[in-house]
Design a protein around this motif. Structure first.
Motif, PDB file in Angstrom:
ATOM      1  N   SER A 129       0.841  -1.193   0.000  1.00 32.19           N
ATOM      2  CA  SER A 129       0.000   0.000   0.000  1.00 32.19           C
ATOM      3  C   SER A 129       0.875   1.241   0.000  1.00 32.19           C
ATOM      4  O   SER A 129       2.059   1.181   0.333  1.00 32.19           O
ATOM      5  N   SER A 130       0.293   2.354  -0.358  1.00 32.10           N
ATOM      6  CA  SER A 130       1.037   3.615  -0.330  1.00 32.10           C
ATOM      7  C   SER A 130       0.859   4.296   1.019  1.00 32.10           C
ATOM      8  O   SER A 130      -0.030   3.959   1.788  1.00 32.10           O
ATOM      9  N   MET A 131       1.741   5.264   1.287  1.00 33.45           N
ATOM     10  CA  MET A 131       1.666   6.077   2.500  1.00 33.45           C
ATOM     11  C   MET A 131       1.263   7.486   2.107  1.00 33.45           C
ATOM     12  O   MET A 131       1.548   7.933   1.001  1.00 33.45           O
ATOM     13  N   SER A 132       0.677   8.188   3.043  1.00 30.66           N
ATOM     14  CA  SER A 132       0.369   9.603   2.811  1.00 30.66           C
ATOM     15  C   SER A 132       1.667  10.402   2.855  1.00 30.66           C
ATOM     16  O   SER A 132       2.692   9.940   3.358  1.00 30.66           O
ATOM     17  N   LYS A 133       1.622  11.624   2.347  1.00 30.55           N
ATOM     18  CA  LYS A 133       2.813  12.500   2.379  1.00 30.55           C
ATOM     19  C   LYS A 133       3.245  12.768   3.820  1.00 30.55           C
ATOM     20  O   LYS A 133       4.438  12.747   4.118  1.00 30.55           O
ATOM     21  N   ALA A 134       2.286  12.991   4.712  1.00 26.32           N
ATOM     22  CA  ALA A 134       2.614  13.242   6.122  1.00 26.32           C
ATOM     23  C   ALA A 134       3.305  12.027   6.735  1.00 26.32           C
ATOM     24  O   ALA A 134       4.261  12.155   7.498  1.00 26.32           O
ATOM     25  N   SER A 135       2.838  10.841   6.385  1.00 20.96           N
ATOM     26  CA  SER A 135       3.458   9.618   6.894  1.00 20.96           C
ATOM     27  C   SER A 135       4.865   9.464   6.359  1.00 20.96           C
ATOM     28  O   SER A 135       5.761   8.994   7.073  1.00 20.96           O
ATOM     29  N   GLN A 136       5.088   9.846   5.109  1.00 21.83           N
ATOM     30  CA  GLN A 136       6.428   9.769   4.536  1.00 21.83           C
ATOM     31  C   GLN A 136       7.384  10.692   5.275  1.00 21.83           C
ATOM     32  O   GLN A 136       8.542  10.336   5.511  1.00 21.83           O
ATOM     33  N   VAL A 137       6.909  11.867   5.659  1.00 30.50           N
ATOM     34  CA  VAL A 137       7.747  12.798   6.424  1.00 30.50           C
ATOM     35  C   VAL A 137       8.123  12.174   7.762  1.00 30.50           C
ATOM     36  O   VAL A 137       9.284  12.200   8.170  1.00 30.50           O
ATOM     37  N   ARG A 138       7.136  11.575   8.456  1.00 34.25           N
ATOM     38  CA  ARG A 138       7.427  10.914   9.745  1.00 34.25           C
ATOM     39  C   ARG A 138       8.389   9.753   9.546  1.00 34.25           C
ATOM     40  O   ARG A 138       9.276   9.537  10.372  1.00 34.25           O
ATOM     41  N   ALA A 139       8.221   8.996   8.454  1.00 37.55           N
ATOM     42  CA  ALA A 139       9.128   7.879   8.184  1.00 37.55           C
ATOM     43  C   ALA A 139      10.549   8.383   7.969  1.00 37.55           C
ATOM     44  O   ALA A 139      11.511   7.753   8.420  1.00 37.55           O
ATOM     45  N   ASN A 140      10.703   9.510   7.289  1.00 43.25           N
ATOM     46  CA  ASN A 140      12.031  10.097   7.087  1.00 43.25           C
ATOM     47  C   ASN A 140      12.668  10.498   8.399  1.00 43.25           C
ATOM     48  O   ASN A 140      13.889  10.578   8.509  1.00 43.25           O
ATOM     49  N   GLU A 141      11.840  10.754   9.411  1.00 45.48           N
ATOM     50  CA  GLU A 141      12.337  11.074  10.750  1.00 45.48           C
ATOM     51  C   GLU A 141      12.534   9.804  11.579  1.00 45.48           C
ATOM     52  O   GLU A 141      12.886   9.877  12.748  1.00 45.48           O
ATOM     53  N   GLY A 142      12.273   8.635  10.968  1.00 43.06           N
ATOM     54  CA  GLY A 142      12.440   7.367  11.662  1.00 43.06           C
ATOM     55  C   GLY A 142      11.257   6.960  12.515  1.00 43.06           C
ATOM     56  O   GLY A 142      11.366   6.057  13.339  1.00 43.06           O
ATOM     57  N   LYS A 143      10.123   7.619  12.340  1.00 51.28           N
ATOM     58  CA  LYS A 143       8.943   7.346  13.162  1.00 51.28           C
ATOM     59  C   LYS A 143       7.832   6.777  12.294  1.00 51.28           C
ATOM     60  O   LYS A 143       7.378   7.429  11.363  1.00 51.28           O
ATOM     61  N   VAL A 144       7.403   5.567  12.584  1.00 49.75           N
ATOM     62  CA  VAL A 144       6.254   4.979  11.900  1.00 49.75           C
ATOM     63  C   VAL A 144       5.381   4.285  12.932  1.00 49.75           C
ATOM     64  O   VAL A 144       5.864   3.807  13.953  1.00 49.75           O
ATOM     65  N   SER A 145       4.085   4.259  12.655  1.00 50.35           N
ATOM     66  CA  SER A 145       3.149   3.566  13.532  1.00 50.35           C
ATOM     67  C   SER A 145       1.955   3.136  12.696  1.00 50.35           C
ATOM     68  O   SER A 145       1.810   3.540  11.540  1.00 50.35           O
ATOM     69  N   VAL A 146       1.099   2.332  13.286  1.00 54.83           N
ATOM     70  CA  VAL A 146      -0.074   1.860  12.560  1.00 54.83           C
ATOM     71  C   VAL A 146      -0.954   3.026  12.125  1.00 54.83           C
ATOM     72  O   VAL A 146      -1.640   2.941  11.108  1.00 54.83           O
TER      73      VAL A 146
END
Length: 159
Positions: free
Chosen positions: A76-93
């Motif tokens: 599945s794809s991620m939202s742009k906001a989620s991609q920003v958090r992922a770039n900061e090393g933070k992901v969650s459900v």
């Protein structure tokens, strides 16, 4: 993976067509895994006015394929906001929020670059399980070789 018989099928556009194809392939022989790349692009036989509900229905339909006895991996794809958090090393459900998958999926995991600035041919990524129905959450760090499209553990990657 390179030695496995992998069939890429692009003619199935709906989850229903995918399920019929999987059943036909199972009748002809073994099917070890079904991968649905870009779940949101799979068309639904029936649609609602609620995109979240449609995405949730896609997951439930894919689970129907899994109930036939073959594991299903839906990408599945991620939202742009989620991609920003992922770039900061933070992901969650909650990073699947809005896709309908956060409720329906049995397992949700992300591949996250450990260094988003790394543009090399071999990049370190973290495979982070953020939801696992009935099981513990976990994380493993891998190396992805962009030239071969293969993952290895960090120890294998340093050899």
């Amino acid at each position: 993976l390179a030695s496995l018989p992998i069939n890429i099928i692009t003619s199935c556009r709906t989850i229903e067509e995918m399920r019929a194809r999987v059943l036909a392939e199972m009748a002809a022989g073994d099917v070890g895994l079904v991968v649905i790349d870009f779940l949101q692009r799979a068309k639904m036989g029936r649609r609602s006015d609620d995109a979240n509900r449609d995405d949730q229905d896609r997951v439930y339909e894919a689970k129907g394929i899994a109930n036939e006895g073959v594991p299903v991996l839906a990408i599945s794809s991620m939202s742009k906001a989620s991609q920003v958090r992922a770039n900061e090393g933070k992901v969650s459900v909650s990073d699947t929020s809005g896709s309908g998958t956060e409720y329906a999926a049995d397992l949700v995991a992300f591949l996250v670059r450990t260094n988003p600035e790394d543009k090399g041919a071999r990049v370190e990524v973290r495979f982070e399980v953020v939801k696992r129905r009935g099981g513990p959450l976990s994380s493993v760090t891998l190396v992805f070789d962009m030239t071969t499209g293969q993952f290895s553990t960090r120890n294998e990657g340093n050899q």
